[in-house]
Write an enzyme that holds these catalytic residues in place. Structure first.
Site: not given
Ligand code: MOS
Length: 754
Positions: A718, A721
């Protein structure tokens, strides 16, 4: 048998977005763009005070206007189920979620106090200005720093599963830190920030007569990162049978966490539609975007102690974040140092201060970008204290073990991130001396930092259908929050059954599709991707059964392991000339499609002994104008280790987005609160500064090869973030190198440098 046409695998290739044309031509519809006949429009009136009571609410002028249908307030709202039950949404912190129009109590500035519904948006908007509210004000507290003495441990709840409290202290921090020859300590203050997606929050509720309870059926177009979350909310709060609710969100114009929870426009539009027995749309304004959920203001303290050779042996990280009076919002701010570094004497603590604000809300890399800024600036400071290169200090304290949990990482190619990132950036030619590089009246600085983020997998369902025309339809009620979900799921499905991407249609954002949780926490690729792969494999297994049933089948007695799917054929691995087309196979199914649904669960047995994280190494160059104090980020190299990269193009875009936001967070973003009013004052894009084109220069992304068969079968971690996490610290460290000024607070605005 037909001659197969060669089809290349798509996973790992820089495929353009399958939804790209829709998005750039305006065909992709957002929540406020679904038009239906007889639609009514709702406009929200917001509280002018931060705390107190509504003494009186005069709606008569508004109601007298031609075209106004109703004004809903706490005085005339219908009885609502949730006022009797306790309800939590998929991202609710422990506590009691905010209830719009509950009573006369005002809990925060901007709280919705009325919904005006009219025949047109313009009439509703004008009527909203005619509502007169009289308040009885109470003293509010909105200042985190002034209320630090009220800090307490957060309450625990279901959300604590994903946001566990910091680990218990280990070793003896006080004693070791006291004796350490090298130590630093610092206090870091972060301003609150608001998500500012381009698409504003809106819900269009399409009302139809009927329904199980005779009170109507609702089709709801909602701006959300999870249609199932919105649907469960509406069903429980209004006590509506879930069969009578369908929530859709095929596209989203940016979420960043703001759509992880149902927001009040969903509540108000459903309330109005049910009462008026009519379709209703409620859109919030940019100003109202600042009246729910924000990245909390925080105060952090970090102390690091090391031996002469740079061995880090003492770490203290504590943080206090604001929360609301009704929920204990927390995030993982302080635990990262114990994962990334191996000091034996550690204390970490996270506390909250309840204030008269709305509950904070997850915002890209919640806690991660906050905590890692402080930790990695502290590491830079320690490096200077030791007279050691900042990168060498990281390498000196490199570990493959997560010492918080005392278990290895499933994979950690961070060392390679450091190596490749440093080389691309040219880090080795850095003169460590602050203010040593100059160009005209600009000071140049180079800084670096590390990033880390969890690689989670959540349960998800998916369905795959090989249709009679030989095309594949795959679906899941997940979201594409602008990150490329449509594209990567199409790639995974196509490759699993060896089909061209053009023959695959992936559908999402609809509660009629198989269940999935909110899309956040960087877990969608891993969670939904695994489900899509399993569903397609299940179709594959059914196809093998059909192949065996064919007359004189060469597949009799053949096992699943012996076959592969390629070039739209099922074939023997050992003899590729033994092949049958998928079309031929589906034709054997009695005129029916081949349909399979699966629930994909994380492999807890495989995962339990490992910590699963993505990592990054960020190298940044800044140019600081000596006279004006302005900072320009001229160059950044971000080297990312996040497992398998499904699509280098959409992945790079994800990381670039995180880097841009990192620049924005480091230098610009700040929701400025006027504590006299208890209100965020810069509630527009004119005054809430975000990075624009002119702020962005050379950004370079490196994906470091990383293999991991523990995280999930796809090996993906992923990317939502990790792109932002190391950025603010790298920039802050570069600013120190340029100027000799250690600015610990964010954003680093020019006043802090003059
Ligand atoms: Mo992200 S802050 O988990 O959309």
């Amino acid at each position: 048998m037909s001659t197969p046409q060669k089809i290349n695998k798509s996973v790992g290739k820089p495929i353009s977005r399958v939804d790209g044309v829709e998005k750039v031509t305006g065909k992709a519809k957002y929540a406020a763009e679904f038009n239906v006949p007889d639609l009514a429009y709702g406009v929200v009136v917001s509280s002018a005070i931060a705390k107190g009571k509504i003494k009186s609410l005069d709606t008569s002028d508004a109601l007298a206007l031609d075209g106004v249908l109703q004004v809903f307030t706490h005085e005339n709202r219908p009885k609502i189920a949730w006022f009797d039950i306790s309800y939590n949404d998929q991202d609710a912190p422990p506590g009691s979620p905010f209830r719009p129009l509950y009573d006369a109590t005002i809990k925060y500035s901007g709280q919705p106090i009325a919904l005006v519904v009219a025949e047109t948006f313009e009439v509703a908007r004008y009527a909203a200005t005619l509502i007169r509210a009289d308040y009885e004000e109470a003293t509010h507290e909105t200042d985190l720093e002034a209320n630090l003495h009220k800090a307490r441990k957060p309450k625990s709840g279901i959300a604590s599963l994903l946001k566990p409290p910091p680990p218990k202290p280990r070793g003896d921090f006080d004693k070791v830190y006291e004796e350490d020859p090298n130590k630093i300590t610092g206090r870091y203050v972060h301003a609150a920030e608001h998500h500012n997606p381009m698409e504003l929050f809106a819900t269009t509720v399409v009302f139809e007569k009927g329904g199980k309870d005779g009170k109507g059926k609702l089709t709801i177009y909602d701006k959300t990162q999870g249609v199932t979350n919105s649907s469960m909310y509406v069903s429980q709060v209004f006590n509506i049978p879930s069969d009578d609710i369908r929530v859709l969100s095929p596209y989203m114009g940016g979420g960043f966490g703001s759509g992880l929870r149902p927001q009040y426009q969903l509540f108000l539009s459903v309330l109005a539609a049910r009462e008026l027995k009519r379709s209703v749309r409620v859109s919030l304004t940019r100003q109202q975007m600042f009246t729910f959920g924000h990245r909390p203001a925080t105060v952090q303290n970090v102390a690091l102690g090391a031996l002469e050779d740079g061995t880090l042996n003492a770490l203290c990280h504590d943080a206090t974040g604001e929360t609301s009076q009704f929920e204990d919002y927390t995030e993982i701010v302080v635990s990262w140092g114990g994962m990334l570094y191996p000091p034996k004497n550690v204390t970490m603590e996270y506390k909250v201060v309840p204030l008269d604000v709305y509950s904070p809300l997850d915002m890209r890399a919640p806690g991660g970008v906050t905590g890692m800024h402080a930790l990695e600036v502290a590491m830079d400071e320690l490096a200077y204290n030791l007279g050691m290169d900042p990168l060498q200090l990281r390498l000196k304290n490199y570990t493959d073990i997560d010492h918080n949990e005392d278990r290895p990482f499933s994979s950690k190619e961070l060392r390679e991130c450091f190596r490749q990132g440093a080389e691309r950036f040219g880090w080795s030619s850095r003169n460590p001396e602050p203010r040593s590089m100059k160009k005209d009246h600009n000071l140049i600085g180079w800084g670096m930092a590390t990033g880390i983020w969890d690689a989670n997998q959540m349960p998800s369902r998916a369905e795959a259908v090989l249709m009679v025309n030989g095309k594949l339809r795959v679906s899941c009620a997940t979201a594409d929050i602008g990150t490329g979900t449509y594209t990567i799921m199409t790639q995974i499905a196509a490759d699993t059954l060896g089909m061209p991407m053009e023959d695959v249609l992936f559908k999402l954002g609809d509660t009629d599709l198989p269940f999935s949780l909110i899309s956040g926490g960087s877990w969608t690729a891993a969670s939904v991707g695994s489900a899509v792969q399993e569903a397609c494999q299940a179709v594959g297994k059914s196809l093998l059964k059909l192949a065996k049933k064919m007359p004189a089948s060469p597949f009799k007695g053949v096992k699943w392991e012996d076959i592969e799917f390629a070039d739209s054929h099922l074939r023997l691995k050992s003899d590729q000339s033994v092949a049958v087309s998928l079309q031929t196979l589906v034709d054997q199914n009695g005129g029916k499609a081949v349909r399979e649904s699966v629930t994909s669960l994380p492999n807890a047995f495989k995962q339990k002994d490992y910590t699963r994280s993505a990592h990054s190494a960020v190298f940044a160059e800044v140019m600081v104008d000596e006279d004006l104090g302005t900072v320009k980020v001229t160059r950044v190299v971000s080297a990312i280790a996040a497992g398998r990269i499904l699509n280098p193009k959409t992945s790079r875009s994800q990381i670039l987005g995180g880097m841009v936001w990192g620049i924005s967070k480091a230098l610009e973003e700040e929701s400025a609160m006027d504590h006299n009013f208890g209100r965020f004052m810069n509630h527009s894009l004119a005054e809430y500064h975000v990075a624009v084109n002119a702020d962005i220069h050379d950004l370079d992304v490196i994906f470091v090869e990383e293999h991991d068969d523990i995280v999930n079968p796809l090996g993906v971690k992923g990317l939502g973030e990790i792109g932002i996490v190391g950025m603010p610290a790298a920039i802050a460290n570069a600013v120190f190198h340029a100027t000799g000024r250690r600015v610990r607070d964010l954003p680093i605005t020019l006043d802090k440098l003059l």
